[in-house]
Enzyme design. Structure first.
Site, PDB file in Angstrom:
ATOM      1  N   PHE A   1      31.892 -71.522  20.126  1.00  0.00           N
ATOM      2  CA  PHE A   1      31.782 -70.310  19.554  1.00  0.00           C
ATOM      3  C   PHE A   1      31.227 -69.806  18.855  1.00  0.00           C
ATOM      4  O   PHE A   1      31.636 -68.950  17.607  1.00  0.00           O
ATOM      5  CB  PHE A   1      32.760 -69.871  20.843  1.00  0.00           C
ATOM      6  CG  PHE A   1      32.563 -70.018  22.084  1.00  0.00           C
ATOM      7  CD1 PHE A   1      31.313 -70.384  23.005  1.00  0.00           C
ATOM      8  CD2 PHE A   1      34.124 -69.843  22.959  1.00  0.00           C
ATOM      9  CE1 PHE A   1      32.075 -69.315  24.308  1.00  0.00           C
ATOM     10  CE2 PHE A   1      34.155 -69.742  23.972  1.00  0.00           C
ATOM     11  CZ  PHE A   1      33.419 -70.040  24.887  1.00  0.00           C
TER      12      PHE A   1
ATOM     13  N   ARG B   1      10.021 -73.299  26.384  1.00  0.00           N
ATOM     14  CA  ARG B   1      10.566 -74.392  27.221  1.00  0.00           C
ATOM     15  C   ARG B   1      12.327 -74.123  27.303  1.00  0.00           C
ATOM     16  O   ARG B   1      13.045 -75.050  26.471  1.00  0.00           O
ATOM     17  CB  ARG B   1       9.889 -75.220  27.036  1.00  0.00           C
ATOM     18  CG  ARG B   1       9.870 -76.337  28.161  1.00  0.00           C
ATOM     19  CD  ARG B   1       9.333 -77.668  28.741  1.00  0.00           C
ATOM     20  NE  ARG B   1       8.189 -77.415  28.065  1.00  0.00           N
ATOM     21  CZ  ARG B   1       6.859 -77.152  28.511  1.00  0.00           C
ATOM     22  NH1 ARG B   1       6.979 -77.584  30.212  1.00  0.00           N
ATOM     23  NH2 ARG B   1       5.839 -77.440  28.258  1.00  0.00           N
TER      24      ARG B   1
ATOM     25  N   ASN C   1      16.153 -78.241  30.696  1.00  0.00           N
ATOM     26  CA  ASN C   1      16.764 -78.432  32.156  1.00  0.00           C
ATOM     27  C   ASN C   1      17.956 -77.058  32.799  1.00  0.00           C
ATOM     28  O   ASN C   1      18.571 -76.012  32.015  1.00  0.00           O
ATOM     29  CB  ASN C   1      18.615 -78.726  31.563  1.00  0.00           C
ATOM     30  CG  ASN C   1      19.433 -79.339  33.091  1.00  0.00           C
ATOM     31  OD1 ASN C   1      19.425 -79.019  33.260  1.00  0.00           O
ATOM     32  ND2 ASN C   1      19.827 -80.707  32.619  1.00  0.00           N
TER      33      ASN C   1
ATOM     34  N   GLN D   1      24.588 -72.051  30.665  1.00  0.00           N
ATOM     35  CA  GLN D   1      24.966 -71.389  29.500  1.00  0.00           C
ATOM     36  C   GLN D   1      24.824 -70.145  29.812  1.00  0.00           C
ATOM     37  O   GLN D   1      25.901 -69.449  29.066  1.00  0.00           O
ATOM     38  CB  GLN D   1      23.874 -72.013  28.312  1.00  0.00           C
ATOM     39  CG  GLN D   1      23.800 -71.933  27.144  1.00  0.00           C
ATOM     40  CD  GLN D   1      25.264 -72.612  26.652  1.00  0.00           C
ATOM     41  OE1 GLN D   1      26.112 -72.708  26.545  1.00  0.00           O
ATOM     42  NE2 GLN D   1      25.066 -72.154  24.980  1.00  0.00           N
TER      43      GLN D   1
ATOM     44  N   GLY E   1      16.304 -72.075  21.047  1.00  0.00           N
ATOM     45  CA  GLY E   1      17.705 -72.478  21.834  1.00  0.00           C
ATOM     46  C   GLY E   1      18.206 -71.344  22.815  1.00  0.00           C
ATOM     47  O   GLY E   1      17.893 -70.334  22.598  1.00  0.00           O
TER      48      GLY E   1
ATOM     49  N   GLU F   1      22.947 -68.296  22.471  1.00  0.00           N
ATOM     50  CA  GLU F   1      23.757 -67.319  22.094  1.00  0.00           C
ATOM     51  C   GLU F   1      22.794 -66.082  22.128  1.00  0.00           C
ATOM     52  O   GLU F   1      23.499 -64.834  22.707  1.00  0.00           O
ATOM     53  CB  GLU F   1      23.369 -67.042  20.053  1.00  0.00           C
ATOM     54  CG  GLU F   1      25.279 -68.423  20.042  1.00  0.00           C
ATOM     55  CD  GLU F   1      23.931 -68.810  18.103  1.00  0.00           C
ATOM     56  OE1 GLU F   1      25.431 -68.389  18.105  1.00  0.00           O
ATOM     57  OE2 GLU F   1      23.176 -69.181  18.399  1.00  0.00           O
TER      58      GLU F   1
HETATM   59 MO1  MOS Z   1      27.239 -70.711  16.939  1.00  0.00          MO
HETATM   60  S1  MOS Z   1      27.868 -68.587  16.068  1.00  0.00           S
HETATM   61  O1  MOS Z   1      26.229 -70.839  15.715  1.00  0.00           O
HETATM   62  O2  MOS Z   1      28.968 -71.960  17.454  1.00  0.00           O
END
Ligand code: MOS
Length: 772
Positions: A261, A653, A656, A663, A727, A730
């Site tokens: 995290f 894209r 998976n 996630q 990504g 987050e």
């Molecule tokens: Mo994230 S806070 O960049 O692991």
């Protein structure tokens, strides 16, 4: 460190030449996006995956830190005589009695500026003041508790009120202007509709399943450090400086990681303590943090206090947006929680200002935590947007749609790919938003009152530099190596999928080797940038290895393809064949390698950061999302539950589907913790976090997890890489907390502006909802 500094750091670790993404690349095969199960899953479920503290070596001994029991002061004397006389004790480390440890000044990021035991001062409760090394863990623990420390206490401040007097704006110690356009003062003053509220997010502590640990081995010349690190290359870089040895004499290994995290992005002091003990004793040393230590010695999300001023016209145009935020930081480090990360570009407005100020507290150093800055920042901004919608008598989805913009108005550049509008529309459809009645307490389900809330989400998208080596092996397998790591999110699997896409070698014949600083340099698992960063390097390596193989096919004596132009050949389904002819007609690649007496065809891949990519210069790159939350409020027993969440994510894209859904669903659960439970509370008498354990610091559990519907728009962003993947680590957390508090308002009429939502906040609502 701001998020900008952090991503800049990610993008500049190495001077590799940039390699632009190729938007003209052919579409990938069906393996890309498929819900391939994690290739490392069996290792984890059978207990064979090795985590940092699982490593044991002959002669291994144990280190246990001694922590300060006050928040400010000077160590007058440390009495170690009793501890040293105890069974099994080998060494007691403290200030002045430890090998030299250094600060890190060039490259890499450390979590704390100071190495452990640098002087005799104490700046926060729990700071390491000594460490005991003994034959067994129990002996070390017992002896650590027998170390007596005499302090001259100083004054300290752990107040949660961040309203300290500050120097004027722009002066040292005063608020810094992070973003500014137009004239917010006059636009706000003359706006017919105004929101002016302050929002607070508490200290949250990273609580990954796997706690921090270091197993340090000294071989007389160099160190091997078994770590739980989100960045093995950075850890090596920093520790070589802290320990005063060349980089090649430090190897950092993190093969498997039980999440992080953000708490494991940068090295914490225990790593240096373990390494020093290993060298001084010339024995392997294991140091594991307790859950209690995780609350003081390995970072937290700092407390934030954010004043938001919105000025709007009566028909809902955003005339002015101002965000003035403060966050606490430690005495020794300036950690800025970049709460204005998303503010300057999320909505269209001509007048905008964001200021940021730091307030010092006697706490351990804060560190990025999943969506640093943006996540608490969006709690404030999106709560204020909900309050504005109510004042305007506008639907909160409609308001956001009407303020959408495809231009980043701060940078005055278009977004590479922004689909916030579609996220809101798709989410509203899936959630059934059109059935919402806006009046407080107006929606019922039996005795329960339903509340429906929505919030937008945003998080940066970036790409750093990376190298990766791909080998096609004569035994029919493939191997990929990269100095990145998999923190549990699926990097091993995504990399295997890429090789399958390019070569047709099945996923179960691909060995992905990550988690060592001795591998070709790869990215941190941070800032949601690892996937977008390693993909182009792995692709480059795969293409290079295939090129070697095609040359082998064309030039090796006895090869069925001998004499062909290598450019006319291609590789599919693990076979080399002429372009245009079926794969089945081709030669299996191991046969070609055997004919040439080669163990492998190897390609060294390399890719560059987005910041150095000329194509990226004209674009702003971000991910977006929309979060829809239903809460159930039982006024009879003051019971609040999140009952349903729809999360729609525009993350480029999706590589998976299964892992990406995991996630984001996990982020939603974490968001429920942020909304309803998580808060680290410092005892005002001594600065000790009083709820530094899993009984008193509540994280969301399965019982708190509602029905979660995760949906990806799956629209490639070709600026990032050939696949168009951004990504998604987050973005799923952003927007959940404000969607919850907006739903709580809709159910109860209580606007909670300080997280987490407490039952006490809602007790008054019982009467209000009775009246409703
Ligand atoms: Mo994230 S806070 O960049 O692991």
């Amino acid at each position: 460190m701001t998020y900008e500094e952090f991503v800049e750091f990610i993008g500049t670790q190495d001077g590799a030449a940039p390699k632009a993404a190729n938007p003209a690349a052919p579409p990938p095969s069906a393996i890309i996006g498929a819900g391939v199960p994690r290739i490392d899953g069996p290792l984890k479920t059978t207990g064979s995956a090795m985590y940092a503290s699982d490593y044991n070596f002959p002669g291994l001994v144990y280190a246990v830190p001694v922590r300060a029991t006050l928040s400010s002061g000077t160590i007058r004397h440390i009495d170690t005589s009793a501890a040293e006389a105890m069974p099994g004790v080998l060494l007691v480390l403290q200030h002045g009695k430890i090998m030299p440890l250094y600060r890190n000044a060039s490259g890499g990021r450390n979590s704390e500026n100071r190495p452990p035991f640098e002087d005799d001062s104490v700046a926060y409760w729990g700071q390491y003041v000594a460490a005991v090394v003994a034959q067994t863990f129990e002996q070390a623990q017992a002896a650590a508790s027998a170390v007596k420390v005499i302090y001259d206490p100083g004054t300290f401040n752990v107040s949660p009120l961040l309203s300290d007097a500050l120097a004027p704006e722009g002066q040292p110690g005063g608020p810094q202007v992070m973003s500014h356009r137009g004239d917010t003062d006059s636009a706000f003053a003359s706006a017919p509709v105004k929101v002016d509220e302050t929002y607070i997010t508490p200290v949250e502590t990273h609580n990954p399943m796997e706690m921090h640990a270091t197993v340090a081995v000294w071989d007389g010349q160099g160190y091997t450090l078994y770590e739980t690190s989100q960045g093995v290359m950075n850890h090596q870089n920093v520790m070589s400086q802290v320990l005063g040895v060349p980089q090649e004499n430090v190897e950092v290994i993190s093969r498997f990681i039980g999440s992080g995290f953000g708490g494991k992005l940068f090295p914490w002091p225990h790593s240096a303590v373990a390494a020093a003990a290993a060298r001084q004793l010339n024995r392997p040393v294991k140091l594991t943090l307790t859950r209690q230590m995780m609350f003081t010695n390995s970072g937290h999300r700092p407390r934030t206090q954010q004043r938001i001023r919105l000025g709007a016209s009566a028909d809902g145009k955003l005339l002015s947006l101002q965000q003035d935020y403060r966050n606490h930081t430690s005495l020794g480090d300036d950690i800025r929680e970049n709460c204005g990360e998303a503010t300057p570009f999320l909505y269209s407005t001509a007048n905008l200002k964001v200021t940021s100020a730091l307030v010092r507290r006697n706490v351990g150093t804060p560190t990025p935590m999943r969506g640093p800055g943006a996540v608490p920042g969006l709690f404030a901004l999106e709560s204020a947007m909900d309050e504005l919608a109510i004042k305007l008598r506008k639907d909160p989805v409609e308001l956001r749609l009407s303020l959408d913009t495809l231009i980043d108005e701060e940078k005055n550049k278009p977004f590479s790919s922004r689909h916030l509008k579609e996220c809101l529309q798709v989410g509203a459809e899936k959630f059934g938003w059109s059935r919402r009645t806006p009046e407080v307490g107006s929606m019922r389900k039996g005795d329960l009152i339903l509340g429906w809330g929505v919030a937008a989400a945003s998080w940066g998208a970036n790409r750093g530099v990376c190298q990766a080596t791909v080998s096609l092996l004569s035994d029919g397998r493939a191997r990929v190596s990269c100095g990145t790591q998999d923190i549990g999110t699926g990097s091993y699997t995504v990399i295997a999928q890429v090789i399958t896409d390019k070569t047709g070698i099945p996923v179960d014949k691909i060995d992905v080797v990550l988690g060592s600083s001795s591998l070709p340099p790869g990215p941190m698992s941070g800032g949601s940038t690892a996937t977008s960063t390693f993909l182009p390097a792995v692709l480059d390596g795969a293409n290079a290895a295939i090129k070697v193989l095609l040359n082998v096919a064309a030039h090796t004596k006895g090869s069925p393809l001998q004499g062909q132009d290598p450019g006319s050949l291609t590789m599919t389904a693990g076979r080399v064949h002429a372009k245009g002819s079926p794969a089945a007609s081709g030669v299996p690649f191991p046969e070609l390698l055997k004919l040439a007496n080669l163990s492998s065809a190897r390609g060294d891949g390399k890719s560059g950061g987005l910041g150095a990519d000329p194509k990226a210069r004209d674009f702003s790159t971000h991910s977006f999302g929309a979060q829809f939350v239903e809460v159930e409020w039982d006024p009879g027993i003051a019971r609040l539950r999140v009952s349903r969440v729809v999360s729609v994510i525009d993350g480029g894209r999706i590589m998976n589907q299964r892992m990406a859904t995991n996630q984001v669903a996990g982020a939603v659960v974490m968001g429920i913790g942020m909304g309803l439970f998580e808060e680290t509370i410092y005892d005002q008498r001594d600065g000790h976090p009083i709820n530094d354990n899993f009984a008193d610091y509540l994280v969301a559990t399965n019982a708190d997890a509602p029905q979660i519907d995760v949906h990806f728009l799956d629209i490639p962003d070709p600026l990032l890489n050939e696949y168009g993947a951004r990504g998604i680590g987050e973005i799923g957390l952003a927007g959940i907390a404000p969607a919850i508090t907006s739903a709580v308002y809709h159910a109860t009429g209580v606007r909670v502006r300080e997280l987490p939502v407490r039952v006490e906040d809602l007790l008054m609502a019982e009467h209000r909802s009775d009246r409703a």
